[in-house]
Design a protein around this motif. Structure first.
Motif, mmCIF file in Angstrom:
data_model
loop_
_atom_site.group_PDB
_atom_site.id
_atom_site.type_symbol
_atom_site.label_atom_id
_atom_site.label_comp_id
_atom_site.label_asym_id
_atom_site.label_seq_id
_atom_site.Cartn_x
_atom_site.Cartn_y
_atom_site.Cartn_z
ATOM 1 N N VAL A 71 15.247 2.092 52.211
ATOM 2 C CA VAL A 71 15.144 2.503 53.623
ATOM 3 C C VAL A 71 14.672 3.892 53.772
ATOM 4 O O VAL A 71 15.435 4.912 53.220
ATOM 5 N N PRO A 72 13.210 4.104 53.874
ATOM 6 C CA PRO A 72 12.694 5.598 53.845
ATOM 7 C C PRO A 72 13.612 6.825 54.728
ATOM 8 O O PRO A 72 13.739 6.427 56.068
ATOM 9 N N ASN A 73 13.993 7.659 54.039
ATOM 10 C CA ASN A 73 14.406 8.881 54.701
ATOM 11 C C ASN A 73 15.691 8.428 55.591
ATOM 12 O O ASN A 73 15.965 8.858 56.474
ATOM 13 N N ILE A 74 16.831 7.339 55.108
ATOM 14 C CA ILE A 74 17.544 6.989 55.789
ATOM 15 C C ILE A 74 18.699 8.295 55.990
ATOM 16 O O ILE A 74 18.933 9.093 54.794
ATOM 17 N N GLY A 75 19.359 8.495 57.153
ATOM 18 C CA GLY A 75 20.284 9.658 56.937
ATOM 19 C C GLY A 75 20.975 10.086 58.480
ATOM 20 O O GLY A 75 20.922 8.992 59.370
ATOM 21 N N GLU A 76 21.200 11.164 58.808
ATOM 22 C CA GLU A 76 21.896 11.640 60.023
ATOM 23 C C GLU A 76 21.366 11.101 61.211
ATOM 24 O O GLU A 76 22.046 11.115 62.377
ATOM 25 N N ASN A 77 19.999 10.992 61.197
ATOM 26 C CA ASN A 77 19.371 10.790 62.678
ATOM 27 C C ASN A 77 19.273 9.262 62.898
ATOM 28 O O ASN A 77 18.830 8.775 63.960
ATOM 29 N N ASP A 78 19.879 8.327 61.940
ATOM 30 C CA ASP A 78 19.623 6.876 62.062
ATOM 31 C C ASP A 78 20.713 6.358 62.774
ATOM 32 O O ASP A 78 21.992 6.952 62.951
ATOM 33 N N ILE A 79 20.494 5.349 63.690
ATOM 34 C CA ILE A 79 21.411 4.693 64.500
ATOM 35 C C ILE A 79 21.322 3.359 64.363
ATOM 36 O O ILE A 79 20.090 2.730 64.156
ATOM 37 N N TYR A 80 22.243 2.500 63.639
ATOM 38 C CA TYR A 80 22.016 1.015 63.210
ATOM 39 C C TYR A 80 22.744 0.065 64.400
ATOM 40 O O TYR A 80 23.732 0.348 64.844
ATOM 41 N N LEU A 81 22.288 -0.811 64.779
ATOM 42 C CA LEU A 81 22.706 -1.695 65.502
ATOM 43 C C LEU A 81 23.229 -3.103 64.608
ATOM 44 O O LEU A 81 22.615 -3.478 63.968
ATOM 45 N N ALA A 82 24.572 -3.004 64.850
ATOM 46 C CA ALA A 82 25.237 -4.124 63.964
ATOM 47 C C ALA A 82 25.654 -5.218 64.836
ATOM 48 O O ALA A 82 26.181 -5.219 65.928
ATOM 49 N N TYR A 83 25.204 -6.588 64.491
ATOM 50 C CA TYR A 83 25.586 -7.667 65.249
ATOM 51 C C TYR A 83 25.549 -8.983 64.366
ATOM 52 O O TYR A 83 26.046 -9.915 64.765
ATOM 53 N N LEU A 84 24.903 -8.699 63.063
ATOM 54 C CA LEU A 84 25.101 -9.908 62.209
ATOM 55 C C LEU A 84 26.447 -10.240 61.801
ATOM 56 O O LEU A 84 27.267 -9.236 61.704
ATOM 57 N N PRO A 85 26.821 -11.255 61.240
ATOM 58 C CA PRO A 85 28.227 -11.432 60.949
ATOM 59 C C PRO A 85 28.579 -10.577 59.616
ATOM 60 O O PRO A 85 27.922 -10.520 58.800
ATOM 61 N N MET A 86 29.746 -9.789 59.649
ATOM 62 C CA MET A 86 30.031 -9.012 58.522
ATOM 63 C C MET A 86 30.502 -9.813 57.347
ATOM 64 O O MET A 86 30.586 -9.633 56.282
ATOM 65 N N ALA A 87 30.850 -11.130 57.566
ATOM 66 C CA ALA A 87 31.118 -12.192 56.399
ATOM 67 C C ALA A 87 29.632 -12.480 55.661
ATOM 68 O O ALA A 87 29.774 -13.253 54.777
ATOM 69 N N HIS A 88 28.515 -12.028 56.180
ATOM 70 C CA HIS A 88 27.435 -12.264 55.375
ATOM 71 C C HIS A 88 27.074 -10.923 54.468
ATOM 72 O O HIS A 88 27.152 -9.566 55.118
ATOM 73 N N ILE A 89 26.888 -11.082 53.402
ATOM 74 C CA ILE A 89 26.660 -9.977 52.567
ATOM 75 C C ILE A 89 25.742 -8.781 52.945
ATOM 76 O O ILE A 89 25.853 -7.807 52.647
ATOM 77 N N LEU A 90 24.434 -9.475 53.541
ATOM 78 C CA LEU A 90 23.665 -8.513 53.920
ATOM 79 C C LEU A 90 24.276 -7.392 54.869
ATOM 80 O O LEU A 90 24.125 -6.220 55.007
ATOM 81 N N GLU A 91 24.973 -7.917 55.992
ATOM 82 C CA GLU A 91 25.758 -6.908 56.748
ATOM 83 C C GLU A 91 26.685 -6.068 56.278
ATOM 84 O O GLU A 91 26.735 -5.021 56.404
ATOM 85 N N LEU A 92 27.495 -6.669 55.335
ATOM 86 C CA LEU A 92 28.553 -5.858 54.607
ATOM 87 C C LEU A 92 27.792 -4.762 53.979
ATOM 88 O O LEU A 92 28.436 -3.276 54.043
ATOM 89 N N VAL A 93 26.821 -4.726 53.216
ATOM 90 C CA VAL A 93 26.051 -3.873 52.484
ATOM 91 C C VAL A 93 25.368 -2.806 53.173
ATOM 92 O O VAL A 93 25.660 -1.564 53.135
ATOM 93 N N ALA A 94 24.841 -3.363 54.463
ATOM 94 C CA ALA A 94 24.232 -2.396 55.316
ATOM 95 C C ALA A 94 25.360 -1.484 56.288
ATOM 96 O O ALA A 94 24.971 -0.291 56.200
ATOM 97 N N GLU A 95 26.303 -2.152 56.472
ATOM 98 C CA GLU A 95 27.303 -1.403 57.240
ATOM 99 C C GLU A 95 27.909 0.008 56.371
ATOM 100 O O GLU A 95 28.245 1.053 56.633
ATOM 101 N N ASN A 96 28.290 -0.536 55.147
ATOM 102 C CA ASN A 96 28.736 0.404 54.035
ATOM 103 C C ASN A 96 27.619 1.231 53.647
ATOM 104 O O ASN A 96 28.145 2.475 53.591
ATOM 105 N N LEU A 97 26.486 1.091 53.889
ATOM 106 C CA LEU A 97 25.402 1.995 53.505
ATOM 107 C C LEU A 97 25.296 3.137 54.492
ATOM 108 O O LEU A 97 25.269 4.232 54.516
ATOM 109 N N ILE A 98 25.258 2.556 55.700
ATOM 110 C CA ILE A 98 25.116 3.411 56.737
ATOM 111 C C ILE A 98 26.324 4.347 56.896
ATOM 112 O O ILE A 98 26.104 5.645 57.392
#
Ligand SMILES: *[C@@H]1O[C@H](CO)[C@@H](O)[C@H](O)[C@H]1NC(C)=O
Ligand SMILES: *[C@@H]1O[C@H](CO)[C@@H](O)[C@H](O)[C@H]1NC(C)=O
Ligand SMILES: *[C@@H]1O[C@H](CO)[C@@H](O)[C@H](O)[C@H]1NC(C)=O
Ligand SMILES: *[C@@H]1O[C@H](CO)[C@@H](O)[C@H](O)[C@H]1NC(C)=O
Ligand SMILES: CC(=O)N[C@H]1CO[C@H](CO)[C@@H](O)[C@@H]1O
Length: 696
Positions: A285-312
């Motif tokens: 993810v290019p230049n991910i950081g403090e200015n980013d806002i992530y919209l979370a709506y996929l199931p957390m039981a999906h590994i993609l979402e789990l990884v994404a939220e922990n990264l954010i």
């Protein structure tokens, strides 16, 4: 409107003065020297060996989160929309729908979230949960999910995750197998749980994320203690307990995946596994950081979402929660005239699965077509111009034209998702080229398309943000090696030209420790090589492009996932349909890009000829008979009868068929000596017929 004319003139003028700056193809994956079974292996060009962590000294998700909370203390982390009202709307035909009026996001800072997490961790203990026992989170994606997860991590409690949409049997199985004692859920899920309470012998405690705990809970009779999330936090605030942090090799999550067959399997992932993937995804993810806002709506039981939220939550960005039914202003559950999650939040990052992106695309096209007239023409002109530009014609460099189209046309489309999306992570299934292009152009945002499995903790490959090609899933993540090995039975070899092909095997610190209580299955699909590297055998078939990017081309097991997530077992369906007297041989074809299956049917001479003469149907030769509409209809009807007999699902049944008059023999190369289908060869030989079936 003069915009139309400007739209044609400007690019024409600009093309006259633009220089040819087409770039040399970039090397994204490079050959790697690995152990284990022979094959062709590549790694990410940025690293020499798989990354385990991107943060010095951090080895667990709990440490990572604590570090971020100290660093970004006063920044916003978790946002949830305030519920203003819940209304019931009744349509003209008398059906009623619940509509929500949602307000602004209310935010918790990193500091406040950390407090909530610590309180929850302490409260859980005070509530009676012993840390050696496992806890399950069974709920839609929301703020409390994240807090509960981090709370468990701080106490070294393994979290069992279960899809909120999972059926009763699978739910029972998952909770039973892991001997969960505490279930953390929403009130909707609580009702499901109560329904099966008789079969859940190990559950003792339930923590309900909503305050309105249904009062009629007969489960009290089963000895369950039910309390609210807020009460657990309060309990913890009043009785603080020190953290009991896990090690990198401790199991963080047992994730139950909806298997293609039978009961779901629990994949055990350690803190080290998830951390490696979080670290790997950070680089794409290019230049991910403090200015980013992530919209979370996929199931957390999906590994993609789990990884994404922990990264954010590790990089100082904010997470705003939403749901698939309230995503946009026109979403089903949003009250007319009020804002959807995306317009309220104006996110910069999103994760998505192909089915959702397909829906966005269809929605936009429907709107454009409904408007018609000039604006429809303008849209299509703009789209075509941008498509040519992106597809590498020399107009690609024309920033002026791009700006113009964005201003005239795409700005409105972008507003649907808030107008600020700059990157989309897509995973879970392959994205169709059409949709990928559409989203690239209309949202102006690159899509990072990932390939990975729960078993590899979503680690695998991810396409680079500056890679504008379609249909490929990119080079390996910095935390993974990708190896192709020969699969001679399927006709895929690493020596194939022009590209190496074979079964995809994924290695690295991201590869999980295996299936919970299922050593046999674990031994079957995971192997450790002589250098100590762990490899997962995916059963997917891929090939390497010259720039080191992977493309998925087939699946070893004859199980195919349709775009909406249903699985079709080709062999099973074929075996059932072979029961029809008109069928000499049959190959079912299904793929993730089409919502229905089709079939190539080799007709049985005697049976069809007998039928034709009985019906008095004239024909000069057998191929001609097979071409006739009425013949196809008769065979299709006979297949349907067999499908019903075998109780096939509707999506398993071929919606369209092609009748073939020539038998498939080993001599023709279409079947093996043992008369097994050579799917890839047949698919290639009849590619045109298959395309026609989907097109008609
Ligand atoms: C641009 O240059 C590349 C090689 O550098 C060449 O292959 C391509 O044909 C050129 N395109 C045009 C439009 O001149
Ligand atoms: C974490 O919990 C597991 C399972 O209860 C245990 O085996 C492990 O030793 C614990 N780790 C630490 C650091 O206490
Ligand atoms: C769960 O386990 C109990 C006994 O241990 C058993 O009675 C019940 O049938 C099991 N349920 C499922 C779905 O496996
Ligand atoms: C509870 O079980 C009954 C029958 O077993 C079923 O009809 C009902 O839909 C279930 N309720 C929930 C909330 O799952
Ligand atoms: C849990 C696990 O698979 N750990 C492995 C991660 O990868 C390293 C090598 O990169 C192995 O040594 C570990 O055993």
């Amino acid at each position: 409107m003069s915009a139309y004319i400007v739209g044609i003139l400007v690019p024409l003028i600009v093309t006259l003065i633009i220089r040819n700056n087409s770039k040399k193809e970039k090397q994204r994956g490079v050959p790697a020297d690995v152990g284990g079974e022979p094959g062709v292996a590549i790694r990410n060009h940025r690293v020499t060996s798989p990354v385990t962590t991107a943060w010095e000294g951090v080895t667990t998700l709990a440490e990572l989160f604590e570090l971020a909370c100290k660093q970004y203390r006063d920044r916003y982390l978790l946002g949830t929309r305030k519920l203003i009202s819940r209304e019931v709307e009744i349509t003209e035909d008398g059906r009623s729908f619940e509509k929500l009026h949602l307000g602004e996001y209310e935010w918790l800072t990193y500091g406040k979230t950390f407090e909530a997490v610590c309180n929850f961790a302490s409260g859980l203990s005070k509530f009676g949960h012993v840390k050696e026992e496992r806890a399950a989170i069974f709920a839609d994606t929301r703020e409390e999910w994240f807090i509960a997860l981090q709370g468990c991590f701080r106490r070294n409690i393994t979290v069992v995750t279960i899809y909120a949409s999972l059926g009763e049997e699978a739910l029972c199985h998952s909770l039973n197998e892991t001997e969960v004692t505490t279930v953390i859920c929403g009130h909707k899920e609580l009702r499901k749980l109560v329904n099966i309470s008789g079969q859940l012998d190990t559950v003792k405690r339930v923590i309900c994320m909503d305050d309105d705990i249904p009062s009629e809970t007969p489960s009290i009779a089963h000895g369950w203690t039910i309390t609210s999330f807020a009460d657990v936090e309060r309990l913890g605030r009043e009785n603080p307990i020190d953290a009991d942090l896990p090690l990198s090799s401790d199991v963080a999550v047992i994730m139950y995946t909806s298997g293609s067959t039978g009961l779901p399997k629990g994949v055990m992932m350690t803190h080290g596994n998830v951390l490696a993937t979080v670290s790997g995804v950070m680089t794409i993810v290019p230049n991910i950081g403090e200015n980013d806002i992530y919209l979370a709506y996929l199931p957390m039981a999906h590994i993609l979402e789990l990884v994404a939220e922990n990264l954010i939550a590790a990089v100082g960005s904010a997470i705003g929660y939403g749901s698939p039914l309230t995503l946009t202003d026109t979403s089903n559950k949003i009250k007319k005239g009020t804002k959807g999650d995306a317009t309220e939040l104006m996110p910069t990052l999103m994760a998505a699965v192909p089915a959702i992106l397909d829906r966005v695309r269809d929605g936009v096209l429907k709107k454009v077509n409904a408007k018609g007239g000039l604006s429809k023409k303008l849209f299509h002109l703009a789209y075509t111009r941008r498509l040519h530009a992106i597809e590498g014609s020399w107009l690609g460099a024309c920033g002026l034209e791009k700006a113009l189209w964005n201003f005239l046309v795409f700005k409105k489309v972008r507003a649907i998702l808030g107008g600020r999306i700059r990157f989309i992570l897509s995973g879970g299934a392959p994205l169709s080229s059409d949709t990928q292009r559409f989203i690239n152009i209309c949202l102006g945002a690159p899509i990072g398309q990932g390939y990975g499995l729960t078993e590899t903790c979503a680690g695998g490959t991810f396409s680079d943000f500056d890679d504008t090609s379609v249909g490929r899933v990119g080079p390996p993540l910095p935390c993974s090696y990708i190896k192709l090995i020969d699969w001679p039975e399927g006709g895929y070899l690493t020596g194939d030209s022009p590209m190496a092909r074979g079964e995809i095997v994924i290695g690295g610190p991201n590869v999980t420790v295996g299936y919970f209580k299922n050593e046999e299955k674990t031994r079957e699909t995971y192997k450790v090589d002589e250098r100590g590297m762990r490899w997962f055998y995916t059963g997917d078939i891929g090939r390497f492009h010259p720039d080191g990017c992977l493309e998925i081309i087939d699946r070893k097991k004859d199980i195919v996932k349709l775009p909406h997530g249903e699985y079709v077992s080709l062999g099973k369906v074929e075996a059932a349909l072979l029961g029809s007297p008109y069928v000499d041989n049959i190959m079912l074809h299904a793929d993730p890009f089409h919502p229905f299956a089709v079939a190539l049917v080799v007709a049985s001479h005697p049976a069809l000829e007998e039928w034709a003469s009985r019906q008095g149907i004239p024909y000069s030769d057998f191929p001609e008979l097979c071409m006739k509409q009425e013949t196809v209809k008769e065979v299709h009807a006979s297949l349907l009868k067999e499908a019903k007999k075998a109780r096939l699902e509707k999506f398993e049944f071929p919606a369209k068929i092609k009748l073939l008059s020539d038998p498939w023999t080993p001599e023709s190369g279409l079947v093996t000596a043992a008369l097994k289908l050579k799917r890839e060869v047949i698919r290639k030989a009849f590619a045109e017929e298959l395309n026609k079936l989907y097109a008609s």
